[in-house]
Design an enzyme around this catalytic site. Structure first.
Site, mmCIF file in Angstrom:
data_model
loop_
_atom_site.group_PDB
_atom_site.id
_atom_site.type_symbol
_atom_site.label_atom_id
_atom_site.label_comp_id
_atom_site.label_asym_id
_atom_site.label_seq_id
_atom_site.Cartn_x
_atom_site.Cartn_y
_atom_site.Cartn_z
ATOM 1 N N HIS A 139 0.855 -1.186 0.000
ATOM 2 C CA HIS A 139 0.000 0.000 0.000
ATOM 3 C C HIS A 139 0.890 1.234 0.000
ATOM 4 C CE1 HIS A 139 -3.119 2.868 1.133
ATOM 5 N NE2 HIS A 139 -3.978 1.952 0.747
ATOM 6 N N ASP A 153 -7.927 -5.179 -0.620
ATOM 7 C CA ASP A 153 -8.432 -6.053 -1.689
ATOM 8 C C ASP A 153 -8.242 -7.529 -1.403
ATOM 9 O OD1 ASP A 153 -7.358 -3.506 -3.822
ATOM 10 O OD2 ASP A 153 -9.430 -4.174 -3.610
HETATM 11 C C1 SDX Z 1 -6.064 -0.107 -3.227
HETATM 12 O O1 SDX Z 1 -4.425 4.398 -2.087
HETATM 13 C C2 SDX Z 1 -5.343 3.735 -1.556
HETATM 14 O O2 SDX Z 1 -5.845 4.051 -0.480
HETATM 15 C C3 SDX Z 1 -5.848 2.561 -2.358
HETATM 16 C C4 SDX Z 1 -6.869 1.694 -1.634
HETATM 17 C C5 SDX Z 1 -8.170 2.414 -1.431
HETATM 18 O O3 SDX Z 1 -8.878 2.116 -0.447
HETATM 19 O O4 SDX Z 1 -8.565 3.228 -2.308
HETATM 20 O O5 SDX Z 1 -6.353 1.271 -0.404
HETATM 21 C C6 SDX Z 1 -7.219 0.464 -2.487
HETATM 22 O O6 SDX Z 1 -5.842 0.253 -4.348
HETATM 23 C C7 SDX Z 1 -5.144 -1.053 -2.518
HETATM 24 C C8 SDX Z 1 -3.933 -1.507 -3.398
HETATM 25 C C9 SDX Z 1 -4.400 -2.586 -4.365
HETATM 26 N N1 SDX Z 1 -3.316 -2.886 -5.312
HETATM 27 C C10 SDX Z 1 -2.659 -4.071 -5.236
HETATM 28 O O7 SDX Z 1 -2.863 -4.934 -4.408
HETATM 29 C C11 SDX Z 1 -1.617 -4.240 -6.328
HETATM 30 C C12 SDX Z 1 -0.309 -4.762 -5.736
HETATM 31 N N2 SDX Z 1 0.320 -3.728 -4.913
HETATM 32 C C13 SDX Z 1 1.214 -2.882 -5.491
HETATM 33 O O8 SDX Z 1 1.583 -2.871 -6.767
HETATM 34 C C14 SDX Z 1 1.750 -1.768 -4.602
HETATM 35 O O9 SDX Z 1 1.866 -2.212 -3.318
HETATM 36 C C15 SDX Z 1 0.952 -0.481 -4.640
HETATM 37 C C16 SDX Z 1 0.750 -0.024 -6.043
HETATM 38 C C17 SDX Z 1 -0.361 -0.678 -3.979
HETATM 39 C C18 SDX Z 1 1.723 0.567 -3.875
HETATM 40 O O10 SDX Z 1 2.907 0.719 -4.552
HETATM 41 P P1 SDX Z 1 3.996 1.816 -4.184
HETATM 42 O O11 SDX Z 1 3.634 2.620 -2.983
HETATM 43 O O12 SDX Z 1 4.279 2.556 -5.431
HETATM 44 O O13 SDX Z 1 5.202 0.900 -3.717
HETATM 45 P P2 SDX Z 1 6.409 0.544 -4.627
HETATM 46 O O14 SDX Z 1 5.919 0.066 -5.952
HETATM 47 O O15 SDX Z 1 7.340 1.701 -4.572
HETATM 48 O O16 SDX Z 1 7.022 -0.716 -3.864
HETATM 49 C C19 SDX Z 1 7.888 -0.522 -2.771
HETATM 50 C C20 SDX Z 1 8.589 -1.852 -2.577
HETATM 51 C C21 SDX Z 1 9.209 -2.390 -3.889
HETATM 52 O O17 SDX Z 1 10.274 -3.232 -3.517
HETATM 53 P P3 SDX Z 1 11.717 -2.929 -4.129
HETATM 54 O O18 SDX Z 1 11.549 -2.975 -5.637
HETATM 55 O O19 SDX Z 1 12.080 -1.527 -3.610
HETATM 56 O O20 SDX Z 1 12.581 -4.037 -3.577
HETATM 57 O O21 SDX Z 1 7.664 -2.860 -2.168
HETATM 58 C C22 SDX Z 1 7.566 -3.840 -3.192
HETATM 59 C C23 SDX Z 1 8.131 -3.246 -4.458
HETATM 60 O O22 SDX Z 1 8.660 -4.260 -5.308
HETATM 61 N N3 SDX Z 1 6.155 -4.134 -3.361
HETATM 62 C C24 SDX Z 1 5.700 -5.293 -3.784
HETATM 63 C C25 SDX Z 1 4.308 -5.163 -3.746
HETATM 64 N N4 SDX Z 1 3.975 -3.944 -3.311
HETATM 65 C C26 SDX Z 1 5.134 -3.301 -3.091
HETATM 66 N N5 SDX Z 1 6.326 -6.418 -4.201
HETATM 67 C C27 SDX Z 1 5.527 -7.442 -4.563
HETATM 68 N N6 SDX Z 1 4.171 -7.402 -4.537
HETATM 69 C C28 SDX Z 1 3.544 -6.287 -4.141
HETATM 70 N N7 SDX Z 1 2.211 -6.249 -4.115
#
Ligand code: SDX
Length: 375
Positions: free
Chosen positions: A260, A311
């Site tokens: 998140h 989710d």
């Molecule tokens: C919702 O904003 C909100 O409030 C949204 C929400 C709402 O109520 O409206 O809460 C609803 O959208 C929840 C999120 C649903 N999406 C997912 O489940 C998709 C999977 N999650 C992600 O792609 C990710 O976590 C985000 C998009 C939600 C957040 O991404 P960020 O803040 O841009 O984080 P990032 O991409 O910079 O990741 C930081 C680190 C990375 O590791 P490194 O590359 O630095 O080693 O965390 C890792 C990422 O690779 N990471 C994940 C991950 N989420 C973050 N690695 C694997 N799987 C994941 N899901």
């Protein structure tokens, strides 16, 4: 100029709708100052929608009146039913939803009226109609007769009634009502921000909701819910979860339903509520999804310290309720429409055009070359 990729931690506006904060290592989520755990325990979706729109909890008579107003607004005009009938049956329900919203706008002769009173009327109509649009489309695409709204039933139970043609159990209705409460708002998430950007140009409410609905569908946002159940189906049995997660992370792929932007290394408070609900439902309905979900959660934390977001366990709940996979995102939207409309109204009331800058990194001052000389 410092580029804040993804506008991370950028404060884009003042709002009094939702408070999302990390305090002493714990995540706090409040709607209009009321803690989400209290609302989950004591409230209902109609009361939360009233709270988000008007800023105060309703009295008993105000809530009853609000519920009656929503009931009177549930039915769809024949033109919208015609639209649902003519869309191809393979159309994703989120595409149907945004198309229907746009059509509803075209039928509203006051579409461009943005006064508080007009906006509240539009908000109530959309909150009331979202469940009907989704349920009717599903009945039509599966060749079933429409099940018209039942005024004896509250918001969540009526949705399940229109979807399945029979009244849900008390537990099923309560599960969905709680899910709607937990999805109702969440500060400046991507789809709400999209709605506010549109509202900041003084676009009409329907245009703002079309923007929000389109944004929610993305798999990094609300679209994750459908990806979560697809992942569970791929895993199929709990003992395969750890290897699946390990391999996926090794391939640097994202685990849907985890991570998140705001809740970094702290549990999303909504997940606590949804996990408890999913567990209770699984025990009552003997569903395998919760076991698979827990195994995935444990592996995700073990291999990358990832925590489940809103989710993840909601996908578990919907699957256990037998809801078709491609209705998961529309159900998120049925909850979130209350927050979206509240934010649009807040933006209209104290507006400044939302227009960030970009740090230009392309070529500059280039000389124009006539086409004949371009080789
Ligand atoms: C919702 O904003 C909100 O409030 C949204 C929400 C709402 O109520 O409206 O809460 C609803 O959208 C929840 C999120 C649903 N999406 C997912 O489940 C998709 C999977 N999650 C992600 O792609 C990710 O976590 C985000 C998009 C939600 C957040 O991404 P960020 O803040 O841009 O984080 P990032 O991409 O910079 O990741 C930081 C680190 C990375 O590791 P490194 O590359 O630095 O080693 O965390 C890792 C990422 O690779 N990471 C994940 C991950 N989420 C973050 N690695 C694997 N799987 C994941 N899901």
């Amino acid at each position: 100029m410092i580029v804040k990729e993804g506008l991370e931690d950028v404060i884009a506006c003042r709002s009094s709708i939702s408070r999302v904060e990390i305090e002493d290592g714990k995540a706090i989520l409040e709607y209009r100052g009321y803690n989400i755990h209290d609302l989950a325990k004591h409230s209902c979706y109609e009361e939360v929608a009233y709270l988000l729109l008007f800023g105060e909890l309703p009295t008993k008579s105000e809530l009853e009146a609000f519920k009656e107003e929503l009931k009177d607004l549930r039915e769809l005009p024949p033109q919208i039913i015609g639209l649902l009938t003519h869309l191809p049956p393979f159309t994703h329900p989120m595409v149907v939803l945004r198309t229907a919203v746009s059509y509803l706008g075209s039928m509203d002769k006051y579409i461009h009226y943005r006064s508080y009173e007009h906006s509240i009327e539009k908000a109530k109509s959309l909150i009331a109609k979202f469940p009907t649009i989704v349920a009717y489309y599903h009945r039509i695409r599966t060749g079933q007769n429409l099940v018209h709204p039942n005024d004896e039933l509250d918001h969540a139970e009526n949705f399940l009634y229109m979807l399945y043609g029979e009244e849900p159990s008390e537990l099923e209705a309560r599960c969905l009502d709680l899910d709607f409460i937990l999805h109702a708002d969440h500060e400046l998430n991507a789809s709400t921000f999209a709605a506010r950007v549109a509202a900041s140009t003084l676009a009409d409410m329907y245009a703002c909701i079309v923007a929000a609905t389109g944004t929610l569908m993305g798999p990094l946002h609300g679209g994750a819910a459908q990806k979560v159940i697809e992942m569970f189906r791929e895993i199929a049995v709990p003992w395969r979860a750890e290897e699946y997660v390990k391999e996926k992370l090794k391939r640097k792929e994202r685990l849907m339903g985890f991570g998140h932007r705001v809740y970094k290394n702290v549990m999303d408070p909504r997940t606590i509520e949804l996990k408890a609900l999913a567990k209770m439902l699984a025990e009552q309905k003997d569903s395998k999804w919760f076991e698979i979900a827990e195994a995935v959660e444990q592996a995700a934390y073990k291999y990358k310290k990832l925590l489940p977001n809103v989710d993840f366990y909601s996908a578990c709940i919907y699957a256990t309720l037998g809801i078709p996979d491609d209705l998961f995102i529309p159900i998120f939207a049925i909850g979130r429409i209350a927050g979206w409309t509240a934010h649009i109204i807040e933006q209209y009331e104290n507006n400044r055009l939302l227009r960030p800058r970009a740090l230009y990194v392309g070529p500059k001052n280039r000389k124009y070359i006539p086409i004949e000389e371009r080789g």
